[in-house]
Design a protein around this motif. Structure first.
Motif, PDB file in Angstrom:
ATOM      1  N   GLU A 142       0.838  -1.202   0.000  1.00  0.00           N
ATOM      2  CA  GLU A 142       0.000   0.000   0.000  1.00  0.00           C
ATOM      3  C   GLU A 142       0.873   1.253   0.000  1.00  0.00           C
ATOM      4  O   GLU A 142       0.600   2.224  -0.724  1.00  0.00           O
ATOM      5  CB  GLU A 142      -0.897   0.000   1.236  1.00  0.00           C
ATOM      6  CG  GLU A 142      -1.781   1.240   1.367  1.00  0.00           C
ATOM      7  CD  GLU A 142      -2.616   1.242   2.633  1.00  0.00           C
ATOM      8  OE1 GLU A 142      -3.133   2.310   2.995  1.00  0.00           O
ATOM      9  OE2 GLU A 142      -2.762   0.178   3.260  1.00  0.00           O
ATOM     10  N   TYR A 165       2.251   1.640  -3.497  1.00  0.00           N
ATOM     11  CA  TYR A 165       1.215   2.099  -4.429  1.00  0.00           C
ATOM     12  C   TYR A 165       1.054   3.612  -4.335  1.00  0.00           C
ATOM     13  O   TYR A 165       0.893   4.307  -5.348  1.00  0.00           O
ATOM     14  CB  TYR A 165      -0.117   1.408  -4.101  1.00  0.00           C
ATOM     15  CG  TYR A 165      -1.208   1.659  -5.118  1.00  0.00           C
ATOM     16  CD1 TYR A 165      -1.404   0.774  -6.174  1.00  0.00           C
ATOM     17  CD2 TYR A 165      -2.048   2.759  -5.027  1.00  0.00           C
ATOM     18  CE1 TYR A 165      -2.411   0.980  -7.112  1.00  0.00           C
ATOM     19  CE2 TYR A 165      -3.057   2.985  -5.953  1.00  0.00           C
ATOM     20  CZ  TYR A 165      -3.227   2.092  -6.994  1.00  0.00           C
ATOM     21  OH  TYR A 165      -4.218   2.313  -7.923  1.00  0.00           O
ATOM     22  N   LEU A 196     -10.203 -12.189  -3.281  1.00  0.00           N
ATOM     23  CA  LEU A 196      -9.772 -11.935  -4.655  1.00  0.00           C
ATOM     24  C   LEU A 196      -9.820 -13.202  -5.505  1.00  0.00           C
ATOM     25  O   LEU A 196     -10.111 -13.156  -6.697  1.00  0.00           O
ATOM     26  CB  LEU A 196      -8.352 -11.366  -4.655  1.00  0.00           C
ATOM     27  CG  LEU A 196      -8.218  -9.888  -4.267  1.00  0.00           C
ATOM     28  CD1 LEU A 196      -6.749  -9.526  -4.081  1.00  0.00           C
ATOM     29  CD2 LEU A 196      -8.843  -8.995  -5.322  1.00  0.00           C
ATOM     30  N   TYR A 199      -2.563  -0.781 -12.861  1.00  0.00           N
ATOM     31  CA  TYR A 199      -3.933  -0.712 -12.332  1.00  0.00           C
ATOM     32  C   TYR A 199      -4.084   0.541 -11.466  1.00  0.00           C
ATOM     33  O   TYR A 199      -3.890   0.500 -10.256  1.00  0.00           O
ATOM     34  CB  TYR A 199      -4.251  -1.977 -11.530  1.00  0.00           C
ATOM     35  CG  TYR A 199      -4.016  -3.231 -12.336  1.00  0.00           C
ATOM     36  CD1 TYR A 199      -4.856  -3.588 -13.381  1.00  0.00           C
ATOM     37  CD2 TYR A 199      -2.892  -4.030 -12.076  1.00  0.00           C
ATOM     38  CE1 TYR A 199      -4.607  -4.714 -14.140  1.00  0.00           C
ATOM     39  CE2 TYR A 199      -2.648  -5.167 -12.832  1.00  0.00           C
ATOM     40  CZ  TYR A 199      -3.508  -5.503 -13.864  1.00  0.00           C
ATOM     41  OH  TYR A 199      -3.262  -6.608 -14.625  1.00  0.00           O
ATOM     42  N   GLU A 232     -11.228  -1.208  -8.325  1.00  0.00           N
ATOM     43  CA  GLU A 232     -11.301  -1.663  -6.937  1.00  0.00           C
ATOM     44  C   GLU A 232      -9.993  -1.467  -6.195  1.00  0.00           C
ATOM     45  O   GLU A 232      -9.964  -1.022  -5.046  1.00  0.00           O
ATOM     46  CB  GLU A 232     -11.681  -3.146  -6.904  1.00  0.00           C
ATOM     47  CG  GLU A 232     -11.689  -3.760  -5.507  1.00  0.00           C
ATOM     48  CD  GLU A 232     -11.904  -5.268  -5.535  1.00  0.00           C
ATOM     49  OE1 GLU A 232     -11.726  -5.901  -4.482  1.00  0.00           O
ATOM     50  OE2 GLU A 232     -12.240  -5.801  -6.608  1.00  0.00           O
ATOM     51  N   VAL A 233      -8.871  -1.760  -6.848  1.00  0.00           N
ATOM     52  CA  VAL A 233      -7.585  -1.705  -6.159  1.00  0.00           C
ATOM     53  C   VAL A 233      -7.182  -0.275  -5.817  1.00  0.00           C
ATOM     54  O   VAL A 233      -6.446  -0.038  -4.860  1.00  0.00           O
ATOM     55  CB  VAL A 233      -6.493  -2.391  -7.011  1.00  0.00           C
ATOM     56  CG1 VAL A 233      -6.083  -1.521  -8.196  1.00  0.00           C
ATOM     57  CG2 VAL A 233      -5.290  -2.758  -6.160  1.00  0.00           C
ATOM     58  N   GLU A 280      -4.314  -4.157  -1.561  1.00  0.00           N
ATOM     59  CA  GLU A 280      -4.535  -5.386  -2.321  1.00  0.00           C
ATOM     60  C   GLU A 280      -3.704  -5.457  -3.600  1.00  0.00           C
ATOM     61  O   GLU A 280      -3.860  -6.389  -4.378  1.00  0.00           O
ATOM     62  CB  GLU A 280      -6.018  -5.516  -2.695  1.00  0.00           C
ATOM     63  CG  GLU A 280      -6.964  -5.716  -1.534  1.00  0.00           C
ATOM     64  CD  GLU A 280      -8.406  -5.882  -1.990  1.00  0.00           C
ATOM     65  OE1 GLU A 280      -8.677  -5.681  -3.195  1.00  0.00           O
ATOM     66  OE2 GLU A 280      -9.254  -6.231  -1.153  1.00  0.00           O
ATOM     67  N   ILE A 281      -2.810  -4.491  -3.831  1.00  0.00           N
ATOM     68  CA  ILE A 281      -2.179  -4.371  -5.147  1.00  0.00           C
ATOM     69  C   ILE A 281      -1.392  -5.623  -5.543  1.00  0.00           C
ATOM     70  O   ILE A 281      -1.424  -6.029  -6.711  1.00  0.00           O
ATOM     71  CB  ILE A 281      -1.283  -3.108  -5.225  1.00  0.00           C
ATOM     72  CG1 ILE A 281      -0.714  -2.929  -6.631  1.00  0.00           C
ATOM     73  CG2 ILE A 281      -0.180  -3.131  -4.194  1.00  0.00           C
ATOM     74  CD1 ILE A 281      -1.767  -2.794  -7.711  1.00  0.00           C
ATOM     75  N   TYR A 293      -3.876  -8.513  -6.255  1.00  0.00           N
ATOM     76  CA  TYR A 293      -4.673  -8.094  -7.419  1.00  0.00           C
ATOM     77  C   TYR A 293      -3.836  -8.202  -8.694  1.00  0.00           C
ATOM     78  O   TYR A 293      -4.315  -8.691  -9.734  1.00  0.00           O
ATOM     79  CB  TYR A 293      -5.149  -6.650  -7.224  1.00  0.00           C
ATOM     80  CG  TYR A 293      -6.132  -6.171  -8.270  1.00  0.00           C
ATOM     81  CD1 TYR A 293      -7.503  -6.326  -8.079  1.00  0.00           C
ATOM     82  CD2 TYR A 293      -5.695  -5.566  -9.442  1.00  0.00           C
ATOM     83  CE1 TYR A 293      -8.413  -5.893  -9.035  1.00  0.00           C
ATOM     84  CE2 TYR A 293      -6.590  -5.130 -10.404  1.00  0.00           C
ATOM     85  CZ  TYR A 293      -7.949  -5.292 -10.194  1.00  0.00           C
ATOM     86  OH  TYR A 293      -8.844  -4.860 -11.147  1.00  0.00           O
TER      87      TYR A 293
END
Length: 476
Positions: free
Chosen positions: A64, A67, A143, A285, A289-290, A296-297, A300
């Motif tokens: 996270e 990201y 997932l 992405y 959702e991600v 969740e990267i 995902y």
């Protein structure tokens, strides 16, 4: 493709449970359960140390961070690397001490009060860490099976599996599960990262898609914010009871020292690959959702960004890694309840059979507490920082002082543990931060709690009698 995921998950789950059942058949004594009979060689130690350290904190909270901030997320991982350099010198001393838990060390160097307060701090910190492993694992199952398994149901499934497998064989089960999981995760990440790098368009594609701050040393972070990621991670690493229990489980002091070298190399490699995979995924992405749940990267990206078989392997590796780390951090505070409370104060003459029964009950009770926290936790990153801060401020300073200071006293350790724990727990209570200037109040608890704990350690030491030569001899 769903059947492929099911097959791999079933194989991994069955293999892990098989290891637990087999190792459980070998457990006969308290030492077998708590420290694997002090029989772990360096090769097993390397993989169990690596696997226990890198779990949901890296795969979800660290991802996270990556990201949102790009490669600057390595400040969080870098704290562990710095801690490991110092641990190289601590490891043989820890094995020489050779007890069962960190509070054993606190009582030997300080006093019983330090032991009790240390146990309380460990319970809060490690059950918190276990809780976000459960939550991260639940998200992985969601997932894989989005229409049949909700994140909440996935969390319950992971919790039950971890509680049962950990309760069966204790440290022996945990350590040997880690060997398989650590090997699998490392190999899969080494293969997956270049594949995702190419899919994201290489450096040209990444720079065209992501903000330039993602490639800068600090990124979007201020230096102080970077330190708020680095310092708790470094201090947790230095005082980590899971680590000390592994060293207590080593065959020899030599095995303990050698294992740290492999642990350093493996951690630098794997943490870097995890951040890289998250950054590559963030380029692929950026919406959907991600974007709403960036922790969740990695799963995902495994689900949607890799060929079916490789994606299934990476996702299964994440699943196994979460289980391993949850087992480690659930087992560790359970040993505290048994060794530092039950055996120490309630039933010092308890038979091996009775201790094993109570040990397994402790795993179940703490697992249920962690599950409760997991269901109500909002941010895995924030939960991680909270757990790390309790441990970093309350315990790490007094643990390091035990090995490297001849002047720190028993009551200064008690004051430091109590102060660090209270400041951390109180920091987010409404109204507490209102008495501080805004520049302090808006920060995480790590620096206020750490400064208060170290100040208590120093000041109380100045006004109390120094430790005896007998206490110091055990840590020389």
């Amino acid at each position: 493709m769903s059947s492929l995921y099911v097959i791999l998950l079933v194989v991994i789950a069955a293999a892990l449970m098989g290891v637990s059942l087999f190792r459980a058949s070998l457990v006969k004594t308290k030492a077998d359960y708590l420290v694997a009979g002090r029989s772990l060689p360096a090769t097993v130690l390397v993989l169990t140390l690596l696997t226990s350290w890198i779990g949901a904190g890296s795969l979800f909270a660290g991802a996270e961070n990556a990201y949102r901030n790009g490669f600057a997320a390595l400040w969080q991982a870098g704290g562990g690397w710095l801690g490991l350099l110092l641990i190289y010198f601590i490891a043989p001393r820890a094995r020489k001490f050779a007890q069962f838990t960190l509070p054993d060390l606190l009582e030997a160097r300080y006093n019983q009060t330090a032991r009790v307060l240390g146990t309380i701090a460990i319970l809060f910190a490690y059950v918190g860490i276990t809780s976000y492993q459960f939550k991260g694992g639940g998200n992985v199952l969601h997932l894989i099976f989005p229409e049949t398994v909700s994140p909440e149901l996935g969390t319950y499934i992971i919790a039950v599996f971890v509680i049962v497998s950990t309760a069966l064989a204790g440290m022996s089960s945990v350590a040997y599960m880690d060997v398989a999981i650590g090997s699998l995760v490392t190999v899969i990440c080494i293969i997956s990262a270049p594949m995702l790098f190419v899919k994201a368009g290489g450096w040209t594609g990444l720079h065209a898609t992501l903000p330039e701050t993602h490639f800068q040393i600090l990124g979007n972070l201020t230096f102080l914010r970077a330190m708020e990621f680095l310092v708790p991670t470094m201090l947790l690493m230095l005082g980590n009871q899971v680590m000390y229990q592994k060293f207590f489980s080593a065959k020899s002091e030599k095995d303990a020292r050698i294992s740290v070298i492999g642990w350093i190399l493996g951690t630098v490699l794997l943490e870097t690959l995890i951040v890289a995979i998250a950054v590559f995924g963030s380029a692929l992405y950026q919406t959907g959702e991600v974007a709403k749940q960036p922790y969740e990267i990695i799963p995902y990206t495994a689900r949607h960004g890799l060929p079916a078989f490789m994606g299934a392997l990476l996702l299964s590796a994440v699943f196994a890694k979460v289980i391993s780390t949850a087992s480690n951090y659930l087992f560790s505070p359970a040993t505290n309840l048994v060794n530092d409370v039950f055996v120490r104060y309630i039933a010092p003459d308890a038979s091996h059979k009775r201790v094993l029964i109570i040990s397994r009950l402790a795993v179940v009770v703490l697992g249920c507490w962690a599950l409760y926290q997991a269901i109500y936790a909002q941010s895995i990153l924030q939960k991680m920082l909270y757990a790390y801060t309790i441990y970093s401020a309350a315990l790490t300073p007094v643990v390091l002082a035990a090995f490297y200071s001849k002047r720190v006293t028993a009551w200064s350790a008690v004051a430091a543990i109590g102060t660090g724990t209270v400041v951390t727990l109180a920091w987010d209570v409404p109204g507490v931060k209102d008495v501080f200037p805004q520049v302090i109040a808006q920060r995480d608890a790590i620096f206020p709690a750490l400064i208060a704990a170290v100040a208590a350690l120093i000041v109380v030491s100045l006004f109390t009698a120094p430790p005896s030569a007998e206490q110091l001899a055990k840590f020389s």
